[in-house]
Design a protein around this motif. Structure first.
Motif, mmCIF file in Angstrom:
data_model
loop_
_atom_site.group_PDB
_atom_site.id
_atom_site.type_symbol
_atom_site.label_atom_id
_atom_site.label_comp_id
_atom_site.label_asym_id
_atom_site.label_seq_id
_atom_site.Cartn_x
_atom_site.Cartn_y
_atom_site.Cartn_z
ATOM 1 N N SER A 293 -2.452 12.545 -14.609
ATOM 2 C CA SER A 293 -3.378 11.644 -15.049
ATOM 3 C C SER A 293 -3.408 10.306 -14.325
ATOM 4 C CB SER A 293 -2.884 11.132 -16.436
ATOM 5 O OG SER A 293 -1.683 10.464 -16.525
ATOM 6 N N LEU A 294 -4.314 9.610 -14.432
ATOM 7 C CA LEU A 294 -4.452 8.126 -13.752
ATOM 8 C C LEU A 294 -3.595 7.157 -13.910
ATOM 9 C CD1 LEU A 294 -8.467 7.578 -13.709
ATOM 10 C CD2 LEU A 294 -6.706 8.326 -11.815
ATOM 11 N N SER A 295 -3.117 7.183 -15.460
ATOM 12 C CA SER A 295 -2.001 6.343 -15.977
ATOM 13 C C SER A 295 -0.729 6.827 -15.428
ATOM 14 C CB SER A 295 -1.856 6.257 -17.648
ATOM 15 O OG SER A 295 -1.453 7.565 -17.870
ATOM 16 N N GLU A 296 -0.427 8.025 -15.097
ATOM 17 C CA GLU A 296 0.765 8.417 -14.585
ATOM 18 C C GLU A 296 0.738 7.989 -12.842
ATOM 19 O OE1 GLU A 296 2.391 12.505 -16.403
ATOM 20 O OE2 GLU A 296 0.379 12.763 -15.753
ATOM 21 N N LEU A 297 -0.198 8.288 -12.341
ATOM 22 C CA LEU A 297 -0.507 7.732 -10.939
ATOM 23 C C LEU A 297 -0.195 6.369 -10.630
ATOM 24 C CD1 LEU A 297 -3.489 9.784 -9.521
ATOM 25 C CD2 LEU A 297 -1.130 9.761 -8.576
ATOM 26 N N PHE B 250 0.922 -1.251 -0.055
ATOM 27 C CA PHE B 250 0.049 0.062 0.033
ATOM 28 C C PHE B 250 0.762 1.201 0.032
ATOM 29 C CE2 PHE B 250 -3.603 2.701 0.774
ATOM 30 C CZ PHE B 250 -3.507 3.413 1.279
ATOM 31 N N VAL B 251 0.575 2.161 -0.882
ATOM 32 C CA VAL B 251 1.172 3.449 -0.925
ATOM 33 C C VAL B 251 -0.073 4.553 -0.413
ATOM 34 C CG1 VAL B 251 2.305 5.157 -2.326
ATOM 35 C CG2 VAL B 251 2.854 2.859 -2.748
ATOM 36 N N GLU B 252 -0.008 5.443 0.463
ATOM 37 C CA GLU B 252 -1.032 6.238 0.756
ATOM 38 C C GLU B 252 -0.862 7.563 -0.395
ATOM 39 O OE1 GLU B 252 -1.735 9.007 4.617
ATOM 40 O OE2 GLU B 252 -0.169 7.721 4.734
ATOM 41 N N VAL B 253 -2.175 8.030 -0.671
ATOM 42 C CA VAL B 253 -2.304 9.153 -1.550
ATOM 43 C C VAL B 253 -3.137 10.123 -0.599
ATOM 44 C CG1 VAL B 253 -3.181 9.941 -3.518
ATOM 45 C CG2 VAL B 253 -2.288 7.682 -3.569
ATOM 46 N N LEU C 209 2.310 4.497 -8.657
ATOM 47 C CA LEU C 209 2.156 3.778 -7.338
ATOM 48 C C LEU C 209 2.644 2.311 -7.621
ATOM 49 C CD1 LEU C 209 -1.732 4.347 -7.158
ATOM 50 C CD2 LEU C 209 -0.031 5.085 -5.456
ATOM 51 N N GLN C 210 3.301 1.943 -8.838
ATOM 52 C CA GLN C 210 3.753 0.660 -8.924
ATOM 53 C C GLN C 210 5.464 0.613 -8.637
ATOM 54 O OE1 GLN C 210 2.553 -0.480 -12.634
ATOM 55 N NE2 GLN C 210 0.511 -1.277 -12.180
ATOM 56 N N LEU C 211 5.891 1.682 -8.533
ATOM 57 C CA LEU C 211 7.471 1.885 -8.168
ATOM 58 C C LEU C 211 7.697 1.299 -6.596
ATOM 59 C CD1 LEU C 211 8.109 5.593 -9.452
ATOM 60 C CD2 LEU C 211 8.812 3.213 -10.744
ATOM 61 N N ASN C 212 8.676 1.039 -6.509
ATOM 62 C CA ASN C 212 9.375 0.428 -5.334
ATOM 63 C C ASN C 212 10.266 1.309 -4.659
ATOM 64 O OD1 ASN C 212 7.536 -1.901 -5.087
ATOM 65 N ND2 ASN C 212 9.089 -3.119 -6.323
#
Length: 94
Positions: free
Chosen positions: A82-86, A54-57, A90-93
């Motif tokens: 954009s949602l695609s950028e988000l 989980f990553v907090e937004v 969010l998938q980055l570690n």
């Protein structure tokens, strides 16, 4: 007797799941307390390492978004990201 990380981490897990004191556990497994402490410190570092999850937004009053990764890294983004950028961020570690 030299032990590798896998062996020591398994022993640490075994000790954590027991009611035995560290001193008694080391004695029973013929491990020097200093050696156990060394491996336990390494174990704790790997346990606290960033794991995917989980990553907090958080929305900001300044109409921006701030992503806070589990390791404490913060990224502030414009509110119209954009949602695609988000999704990518969010998938980055980080």
């Amino acid at each position: 007797m030299q032990r590798n990380q896998e062996d020591m981490f398994a022993l640490i897990e075994q000790w954590k799941n027991s009611a035995e004191s560290r001193k008694a556990f080391c004695r029973r497994h013929n491990i020097a307390p200093s050696t156990f402490s060394y491996w336990y410190a390494k174990y704790q570092k790997t346990e606290s390492a960033v794991k995917p999850g989980f990553v907090e937004v958080q929305p900001h009053l300044s109409r921006s978004l701030e992503l806070i990764y589990p390791n404490g890294v913060k990224i502030r983004l414009p509110h119209d990201t954009s949602l695609s950028e988000l999704r990518t961020l969010l998938q980055l570690n980080v």
